[in-house]
Design an enzyme around this catalytic site. Structure first.
Site, PDB file in Angstrom:
ATOM      1  N   ASN A   1      -3.636  -4.544   6.337  1.00 32.47           N
ATOM      2  CA  ASN A   1      -3.174  -5.962   5.849  1.00 32.47           C
ATOM      3  C   ASN A   1      -3.025  -6.870   6.779  1.00 32.47           C
ATOM      4  OD1 ASN A   1      -3.716  -5.468   3.154  1.00 32.47           O
ATOM      5  ND2 ASN A   1      -1.795  -4.649   2.926  1.00 32.47           N
TER       6      ASN A   1
ATOM      7  N   THR B   1      -1.632   0.945  20.542  1.00 30.60           N
ATOM      8  CA  THR B   1      -0.900   1.743  19.662  1.00 30.60           C
ATOM      9  C   THR B   1       0.286   2.460  20.300  1.00 30.60           C
ATOM     10  OG1 THR B   1      -0.859   3.764  17.881  1.00 30.60           O
ATOM     11  CG2 THR B   1      -2.261   3.823  20.071  1.00 30.60           C
TER      12      THR B   1
ATOM     13  N   ARG C   1      -9.329  -0.557  15.776  1.00 32.02           N
ATOM     14  CA  ARG C   1      -9.533  -0.686  13.991  1.00 32.02           C
ATOM     15  C   ARG C   1     -11.161  -0.929  13.884  1.00 32.02           C
ATOM     16  NH1 ARG C   1      -4.708  -2.675  12.018  1.00 32.02           N
ATOM     17  NH2 ARG C   1      -2.869  -1.705  13.107  1.00 32.02           N
TER      18      ARG C   1
ATOM     19  N   SER D   1       5.413   6.405  12.490  1.00 36.70           N
ATOM     20  CA  SER D   1       3.930   5.936  11.870  1.00 36.70           C
ATOM     21  C   SER D   1       3.051   6.910  11.486  1.00 36.70           C
ATOM     22  CB  SER D   1       3.187   5.107  12.991  1.00 36.70           C
ATOM     23  OG  SER D   1       2.888   6.207  13.913  1.00 36.70           O
ATOM     24  N   CYS D   2       2.053   6.553  10.731  1.00 41.65           N
ATOM     25  CA  CYS D   2       0.876   7.561  10.195  1.00 41.65           C
ATOM     26  C   CYS D   2       0.351   8.350  11.316  1.00 41.65           C
ATOM     27  CB  CYS D   2      -0.156   6.509   9.295  1.00 41.65           C
ATOM     28  SG  CYS D   2      -0.929   5.348  10.145  1.00 41.65           S
ATOM     29  N   THR D   3      -0.160   7.454  12.417  1.00 42.59           N
ATOM     30  CA  THR D   3      -0.668   8.335  13.463  1.00 42.59           C
ATOM     31  C   THR D   3       0.295   9.228  14.124  1.00 42.59           C
ATOM     32  OG1 THR D   3      -2.097   6.325  14.005  1.00 42.59           O
ATOM     33  CG2 THR D   3      -1.828   7.901  15.535  1.00 42.59           C
TER      34      THR D   3
ATOM     35  N   THR E   1       9.479   2.952   6.791  1.00 49.21           N
ATOM     36  CA  THR E   1       8.147   3.534   6.638  1.00 49.21           C
ATOM     37  C   THR E   1       7.434   3.091   7.679  1.00 49.21           C
ATOM     38  OG1 THR E   1       7.404   2.227   4.974  1.00 49.21           O
ATOM     39  CG2 THR E   1       8.374   4.219   4.193  1.00 49.21           C
TER      40      THR E   1
ATOM     41  N   HIS F   1      -9.049   3.660  13.777  1.00 48.47           N
ATOM     42  CA  HIS F   1      -8.124   3.723  12.504  1.00 48.47           C
ATOM     43  C   HIS F   1      -8.744   2.610  11.872  1.00 48.47           C
ATOM     44  CE1 HIS F   1      -4.609   2.594  10.491  1.00 48.47           C
ATOM     45  NE2 HIS F   1      -3.588   3.573  10.906  1.00 48.47           N
TER      46      HIS F   1
ATOM     47  N   ARG G   1       0.799  -1.274  -0.114  1.00 48.05           N
ATOM     48  CA  ARG G   1      -0.140  -0.214   0.037  1.00 48.05           C
ATOM     49  C   ARG G   1       0.697   1.344  -0.128  1.00 48.05           C
ATOM     50  NH1 ARG G   1      -3.928   0.138  -2.317  1.00 48.05           N
ATOM     51  NH2 ARG G   1      -4.820   1.940  -0.841  1.00 48.05           N
ATOM     52  N   ILE G   2       1.752   1.573   0.900  1.00 47.52           N
ATOM     53  CA  ILE G   2       2.789   2.341   0.878  1.00 47.52           C
ATOM     54  C   ILE G   2       3.825   2.524  -0.393  1.00 47.52           C
ATOM     55  CG2 ILE G   2       4.345   3.937   2.371  1.00 47.52           C
ATOM     56  CD1 ILE G   2       1.523   3.587   3.462  1.00 47.52           C
TER      57      ILE G   2
END
Length: 497
Positions: free
Chosen positions: A327, A354, A377, A295-297, A265, A323, A144-145
Site C-alpha cells: 500500500n 530492505t 517490488r 518484518s514478513c521477510t 507488526t 516482493h 491488510r495485516i
C-alpha cells in the site's frame, strides 16, 4: 442364470472414497466438540483440523505419509477421536497423526482409551480447569495485516481462554464506515471470503463475526482511549499502522486506560526486541511492555538461516527479495517521498531497499554483519520470494541440503516456521494462505560445495500474520500443552538428519 459382472475399477475407487468421506464427516462434530468444550486443538503435523470440511480432513490424512512414511487412515483416527471425547480433557494441542502412529506401534493389548489415558495423562479429567485467563486483544489499525489477524483470532477463539479479539481502533471514514469495515473483513480479493457469518450492530458500533463481538472504536490518538469503558482490561494492543516504530511513539498506547502491553507488526527501531517466533521468542519477559514482530521477510528467512548456520556455518551472504507491491506504493506514477516508489506499482518492477537482512541479526546475533540485502517490488498483490545466496563454512550438495531442510520442515521445533516443496509446477499464487513463515523450493536449490543458493517463498500477508499471532500467544502466555511435546519431535527429527 446370468452372472453379475464384477465391479469396475472406477466403481471401487468411488466406493472407497465414499467410505472415507463418511468417516471424515463423522469426525467433524467430534473435533468441534473437543475444541469448544475442552479447548483441544487437533492437527495433523501442523495442519489444523478445526472447522475443516471432510475433504480437507482427508487431505490432512494424506499429507501424513510425507512425515511418517505410512498412510493415516480415517478408520483408525475416528475411534481415537471417539475415545478422546470420553476423557474430559483439559486444554491441549494434539497431533492426531503422531498419537495414532504411537498407538499402532506401542498400544498392543490396550484399548485406545487406556492408551490415551497414559499418553495424555497431564490433561485427562482436567475439563473446566483451564488456569489460563483470556487475554483481551485490540487491533490498532485495520488494514491488510489487521484484517488477517482478525480472521485468525476469530478462527482460534475457542472457549475464550486464549486470545480474545475485543476491539479495533480506526479513524472514522464517514457515515458508512462501519459497513465498509465489515465488508472488507467479509470479502478479500487475495484471501477470499471470510469463513463464517458477519453482521453489523450499528447502534453499538460492533461487528459480530462467528460469535466474536468486535467493538469498533474511532480515535485519532493512541494515548487517549479508555478501553475499560468497553469492558476491556489489561489488553494487548497490536499496532498494525506502522506509524510509530520506536519506544517513544509506541509508548503512547500504554497511556490509554486498560492497556498492558503493545506489539508492533513491523520492524522496530532502537533497543526494542524484534521477535521472530521459533527463533528468539524465549527472550520475551513479563516486564517487556513493547515488542515488535519484525518484518514478513525477516520472519521468512531467519528460521532457514538459523538451521543452515547451525549445520553448515554461514560465512556471508546476500538476500534478494522479490516482493509483492504494498500500500505504500502508487497505483499510477505520482509523488512519493521514497526513491522509485512513486512509479506505478502495477506496471513496474521497482528496485528498493530492505532492512530484512540486517534485521536478521536482531533475532540471530551470530549472523551480525554477515548479510546484505536488497528488494525488487513486483506487480503481484501477495506472496513474495527471498533468494539466499550464501557462502558456507562446510560444503554440501543439493541432495543433502534439501533432505536436511525437508526433514527440518516436517519434524523439528521449527516445523511451524519452515515448509519445503519440490513440485516442478508451483508458482507464487499456490502459496496464498500458507501458515508457514517461509517455504523452501527444493527444485530451485543450487549447491556447489560451499556456495549455496536457496529460494524461499512466503505469503507476506497471511504467513506473517500467523507468526504475529504466535508472538501474541507467547506474550499472553496462552499456549496450551502440546502432545507430543515439541522437544521430543525436534529430537526425533535430529536423529533423521
Amino acid at each position: 442364470m446370468t452372472q453379475k459382472p464384477a465391479a469396475s475399477n472406477s466403481d471401487a475407487v468411488l466406493e472407497s472414497w465414499i467410505e472415507r468421506e463418511t468417516l471424515a464427516e463423522a469426525m467433524i462434530p467430534l473435533i468441534g466438540r473437543l475444541y469448544r468444550e475442552n479447548n483441544v486443538i487437533l492437527s495433523v503435523h501442523g495442519r489444523s483440523l478445526i472447522n475443516q470440511s471432510a475433504v480437507t480432513l482427508l487431505k490432512a490424512h494424506r499429507f501424513a505419509r510425507h512425515v511418517d512414511g505410512v498412510l493415516l487412515r480415517p478408520e483408525e483416527t475416528l475411534p481415537l477421536l471417539q475415545a478422546m471425547t470420553t476423557l474430559r480433557l483439559g486444554p491441549a494441542s494434539i497431533n492426531l497423526a503422531t498419537l495414532n502412529l504411537k498407538y499402532a506401534q506401542e498400544g498392543a493389548g490396550r484399548t485406545r482409551e487406556e492408551f490415551l489415558r497414559t499418553e495424555l495423562a497431564d490433561v485427562v479429567d482436567r475439563q473446566g480447569m483451564d488456569q489460563r485467563a483470556g487475554t483481551d486483544v485490540v487491533l490498532y489499525g485495520f488494514g491488510r495485516i489487521g484484517r488477517l489477524l482478525a480472521r485468525i483470532l476469530i478462527e482460534h477463539s475457542g472457549g475464550g481462554q486464549g486470545l480474545r479479539l475485543r476491539a479495533i481502533v480506526v479513524r472514522n471514514g464517514g457515515a458508512d464506515d462501519l459497513t465498509k469495515r465489515a465488508s472488507l473483513l467479509r470479502r478479500d480479493s487475495v484471501h477470499g471470503p471470510f469463513n463464517g457469518t458477519i453482521t453489523v450492530d450499528h447502534e453499538n458500533n460492533i461487528i459480530q463475526a462467528n460469535g466474536t463481538a468486535i467493538q469498533v472504536i474511532y480515535s485519532d490518538s493512541p494515548a487517549t482511549i479508555d478501553y475499560t469503558a468497553y469492558g476491556i482490561h489489561d489488553a494487548l494492543v497490536v499496532d498494525n499502522t506502522g506509524r510509530w516504530r520506536d519506544e517513544e511513539g509506541l509508548s503512547q498506547h500504554l497511556q490509554s486506560t486498560g492497556v498492558a502491553r503493545v506489539l508492533l507488526t513491523a520492524p522496530g527501531k532502537g533497543a526494542l526486541k524484534n521477535v521472530v517466533h521459533g527463533i528468539n521468542h524465549g527472550t520475551i519477559l513479563p516486564e517487556d511492555k513493547i515488542i515488535t514482530a519484525a518484518s514478513c521477510t525477516t520472519n521468512a528467512i531467519t528460521p532457514v538461516l538459523k538451521v543452515l548456520n547451525d549445520k553448515y556455518g554461514i560465512v556471508h551472504g546476500h538476500v534478494e527479495t522479490v516482493h509483492s507491491f504494498t500500500n505504500d506504493q502508487n497505483l499510477t506514477d505520482n509523488f512519493h517521498k521514497g526513491d522509485r516508489r512513486g512509479r506505478s506499482a502495477a506496471l513496474n518492477m521497482v528496485l528498493t531497499e530492505t532492512g530484512a537482512a540486517k534485521a536478521v541479526a536482531k533475532a540471530l546475533p551470530e549472523l551480525e554483519g554477515k548479510l546484505s540485502g536488497n528488494s525488487i517490488r513486483v506487480p503481484t498483490p501477495n506472496v513474495s520470494m527471498a533468494i539466499l545466496n550464501l557462502t558456507l563454512e562446510n560444503g554440501t550438495t543439493k541432495e543433502e541440503v534439501n533432505t536436511f531442510l525437508r526433514e527440518t520442515s516436517l519434524g523439528s521445533a521449527l516445523r511451524k516456521q519452515i515448509d519445503f516443496i519440490d513440485s516442478p509446477e508451483v508458482v507464487s499464487s499456490d502459496f496464498v494462505g500458507s501458515r508457514r513463515a517461509g517455504i523452501v523450493d527444493g527444485l530451485a536449490t543450487i549447491s556447489t560445495d560451499k556456495h549455496l543458493v536457496l529460494y524461499v517463498w512466503y505469503d507476506n500477508e497471511f504467513g506473517y500474520s500467523c507468526q504475529v499471532v504466535r508472538v501474541m500467544e507467547e506474550m499472553a502466555g496462552v499456549h496450551p500443552r502440546q502432545f507430543p511435546p515439541l522437544e521430543t519431535t525436534a529430537e526425533a527429527a535430529a536423529a533423521l538428519v
